[in-house]
Design an enzyme around this catalytic site. Structure first.
Site, PDB file in Angstrom:
ATOM      1  N   GLY A   1       0.831  -1.199   0.000  1.00  0.00           N
ATOM      2  CA  GLY A   1       0.000   0.000   0.000  1.00  0.00           C
ATOM      3  C   GLY A   1       0.862   1.244   0.000  1.00  0.00           C
ATOM      4  O   GLY A   1       1.984   1.231  -0.502  1.00  0.00           O
ATOM      5  N   SER A   2       0.329   2.299   0.594  1.00  0.00           N
ATOM      6  CA  SER A   2       1.014   3.595   0.527  1.00  0.00           C
ATOM      7  C   SER A   2       2.262   3.617   1.406  1.00  0.00           C
ATOM      8  O   SER A   2       2.399   2.848   2.359  1.00  0.00           O
ATOM      9  CB  SER A   2       0.070   4.702   0.984  1.00  0.00           C
ATOM     10  OG  SER A   2      -0.183   4.543   2.363  1.00  0.00           O
TER      11      SER A   2
ATOM     12  N   GLY B   1       2.977   2.103   5.137  1.00  0.00           N
ATOM     13  CA  GLY B   1       4.134   1.221   5.326  1.00  0.00           C
ATOM     14  C   GLY B   1       5.060   1.715   6.431  1.00  0.00           C
ATOM     15  O   GLY B   1       5.603   0.920   7.206  1.00  0.00           O
TER      16      GLY B   1
ATOM     17  N   GLU C   1       5.768  -3.560   0.499  1.00  0.00           N
ATOM     18  CA  GLU C   1       5.709  -3.217  -0.934  1.00  0.00           C
ATOM     19  C   GLU C   1       4.967  -1.908  -1.019  1.00  0.00           C
ATOM     20  O   GLU C   1       3.743  -1.869  -0.987  1.00  0.00           O
ATOM     21  CB  GLU C   1       4.939  -4.295  -1.703  1.00  0.00           C
ATOM     22  CG  GLU C   1       5.641  -5.608  -1.829  1.00  0.00           C
ATOM     23  CD  GLU C   1       6.979  -5.479  -2.504  1.00  0.00           C
ATOM     24  OE1 GLU C   1       7.201  -4.476  -3.214  1.00  0.00           O
ATOM     25  OE2 GLU C   1       7.815  -6.372  -2.304  1.00  0.00           O
TER      26      GLU C   1
ATOM     27  N   CYS D   1       1.455  -0.338  -8.786  1.00  0.00           N
ATOM     28  CA  CYS D   1       2.678   0.208  -8.204  1.00  0.00           C
ATOM     29  C   CYS D   1       3.815   0.145  -9.214  1.00  0.00           C
ATOM     30  O   CYS D   1       4.785   0.875  -9.114  1.00  0.00           O
ATOM     31  CB  CYS D   1       3.028  -0.447  -6.884  1.00  0.00           C
ATOM     32  SG  CYS D   1       3.363  -2.174  -7.014  1.00  0.00           S
TER      33      CYS D   1
HETATM   34  C1  UN1 Z   1       1.146  -3.821  -7.629  1.00  0.00           C
HETATM   35  O1  UN1 Z   1       0.918  -2.930  -8.447  1.00  0.00           O
HETATM   36  O2  UN1 Z   1       0.818  -3.700  -6.437  1.00  0.00           O
HETATM   37  O3  UN1 Z   1       4.059  -5.977 -12.101  1.00  0.00           O
HETATM   38  C2  UN1 Z   1       1.762  -5.103  -7.998  1.00  0.00           C
HETATM   39  C3  UN1 Z   1       2.845  -6.012 -12.099  1.00  0.00           C
HETATM   40  C4  UN1 Z   1       2.139  -6.971 -11.192  1.00  0.00           C
HETATM   41  C5  UN1 Z   1       2.394  -6.604  -9.805  1.00  0.00           C
HETATM   42  C6  UN1 Z   1       1.971  -5.241  -9.474  1.00  0.00           C
HETATM   43  N1  UN1 Z   1       2.497  -8.333 -11.434  1.00  0.00           N
HETATM   44  O4  UN1 Z   1       2.186  -5.267 -12.760  1.00  0.00           O
END
Ligand code: UN1
Length: 505
Positions: free
Chosen positions: A237-238, A242, A259, A293
């Site tokens: 998340g943000s 985190g 992450e 992300c």
């Molecule tokens: C995410 O955006 O939280 O690389 C994960 C990707 C995906 C994972 C993204 N397999 O786009």
């Protein structure tokens, strides 16, 4: 919309969800497709959260004694359930998170893939044997289960993130408590129901409580993070969230996998295959409406190809099919909500104030989905990497900056706080290797001739710097879900010299 409600009821019942068990007044699931409320769920009280962690802990104490390959069998069965219900779960992801149908299905496919990976892993939890410096001794490492793994997931990958964590956690002998995003509780409820189906088929050696679902807001998540029976918290998340999780876990010296934000760049070098580059840029920048992300947010284009690449991009952007994500022809669905739209407009205003030239970015009204927040993805030509480019705005905005020298482009790639993903398009092997070298990209993912998004589960997914530094899914990420024990065995008839100092027994 009437049709959404019908689709929803069909998806849920197919997956074995009894919505009545969850209904309440606290957590509202709103479809970004149409802005319509899908369901309102009851949040768990503090006592209920505690009881769920109690159950998960009790389950762990049993599950750790089940042989790992047998634990893999449970994950295999869960993968079968996912295969059977892929369509229903994928559609539900589309309804609740707004991803286009192919992406909803793709997310379920990532769950299936990590299940396959974890099944194989359940027979490969290898430790090292180590040469002892003492005569008649042997040293070895054994990996043991850790305990309850707490998972916090975000709205943009409402089901896959849990699976990346849970599939590994289960084969490693752990139980899992899951606090999904308040924006996507229904997909979590559905995944929970599918896992229960796998549990029921598995047999009595899988304890109830192996997977617990916590429905609630930040308070509930915080209670889980602060519970000392949870030795590992994996949070997506943000950066703000985190940081809080990291601090809370640090106080009790618990482990974390984080992450967090991404602010990913691509360098387009003079020798790049421009046809491929334009496709990759578009896919990475506008896929999932810029709400991954790994989304491409910053583009550095060499001066010699800038005037070819940027006009091509503007042309492609002008024809992007934006609309209802349930329709097959749509490539770009809605933003998650009004706040995301406002955040995008604020960032575009800041970019304009920093001399950026904005193309697109305005709201698009989609017939039949008038309350959804659809946007025309934005391209923003910037004179330099200005302040607004330091921030991750969770929307389809691609900032473009011209460069002349590779070292300068790498410095720009690295010149932001986030370090998740990055890429270069070049056919020059020296440039490619420089980008991947010790003094190249500082991100957890550094790709060549492919965009920064769409990471496979086989790699250890994650980043560096403000991204949190965590790793989920493939490679040796499993080690974070276990504890290492080093055993020294003395098979000689005496103790090593240092331990045999004379004293009377
Ligand atoms: C995410 O955006 O939280 O690389 C994960 C990707 C995906 C994972 C993204 N397999 O786009």
């Amino acid at each position: 919309m009437e049709t959404n409600q019908v689709t929803l009821a069909a998806q849920l019942s197919e997956m074995g969800v009894r919505l009545a068990d969850y209904e309440g007044k606290d957590i509202v699931s709103t479809s970004p497709v149409s802005g319509q409320v899908l369901a309102t769920l009851r949040a768990d009280s503090a006592d209920q959260v505690k009881a769920k962690i109690d159950r998960a802990h009790a389950a762990f104490l049993q599950w750790r004694n089940v042989p790992a390959p047998r634990r893999g069998e449970l994950v295999r069965l869960f993968g079968e359930e996912l295969r059977t219900h892929k369509e229903a779960l994928g559609k539900l992801v589309t309804l609740e998170a707004g991803k286009i149908l192919q992406e909803g299905l793709g997310e379920v496919q990532e769950m299936i893939d990590i299940c396959d990976f974890a099944v194989g892993l359940s027979r490969q939890l290898y430790g090292l044997t180590i040469a002892s410096e003492r005569p008649g001794h042997r040293m070895m490492e054994v990996w043991h289960p850790l305990g309850v793994v707490g998972v916090i997931s975000a709205f943009n990958f409402p089901v896959a993130v849990w699976a990346w964590n849970a599939a590994l956690a289960f084969v490693c002998g752990n139980s899992v408590t899951w606090k999904p995003s308040e924006k996507t509780p229904l997909t979590a409820v559905a995944v929970h129901a599918l896992f229960q189906k796998a549990l029921a088929r598995f047999g009595s050696d899988a304890p109830a409580g192996l997977a617990e679902l916590i429905i609630g807001d930040r308070e509930a998540g915080s209670q889980m993070v602060n519970d000392k029976r949870v030795p590992l918290v994996s949070a997506t998340g943000s950066t703000r969230m985190g940081r809080q999780v990291a601090q809370d876990c640090a106080i009790r010296l618990a482990k974390t996998i984080l992450e967090l934000g991404g602010n990913n760049a691509m360098i387009v070098a003079p020798s790049a295959d421009l046809e491929m580059a334009v496709r990759a840029i578009t896919f990475s920048a506008v896929g999932t409406a810029g709400q991954r992300c790994t989304t491409l947010r910053r583009l550095f284009v060499h001066d010699s190809v800038y005037d070819t690449v940027v006009p091509r991009l503007k042309k492609v952007y002008a024809g992007l099919p934006i609309g209802n994500p349930l329709q097959k022809t749509t490539l770009i669905g809605p933003l998650i909500d009004r706040a995301a739209f406002d955040g995008m407009q604020t960032a575009l205003a800041a970019a304009r104030a920093e001399q950026g030239q904005v193309f697109g970015g305005e709201r698009v009204i989609v017939a039949g989905c008038e309350d959804g927040y659809y946007v025309q993805p934005a391209l923003v030509e910037m004179p330099a990497q200005t302040n607004v480019m330091q921030h991750e705005t969770f929307a389809p905005i691609l900032y473009i900056v011209r460069y002349t020298d590779l070292q300068q482009a790498i410095a720009l790639n690295n010149g932001v706080p986030q370090g998740l993903s990055s890429s270069i398009f070049t056919t020059d092997v020296r440039e490619a290797e420089t980008f991947m070298s010790d003094s190249g990209s500082d991100c957890g993912i550094a790709n060549v001739n492919i965009g920064p998004s769409g990471a496979e589960i086989g790699g250890a997914f994650g980043g560096e710097k403000e991204t949190g530094g965590g790793r989920e899914s493939g490679s040796d990420a499993w080690k974070a879900y276990m504890r290492r024990s080093t055993n020294t065995i003395n098979y000689s008839h005496s103790l090593p010299l240092a331990q045999s100092i004379s004293f009377d027994i």
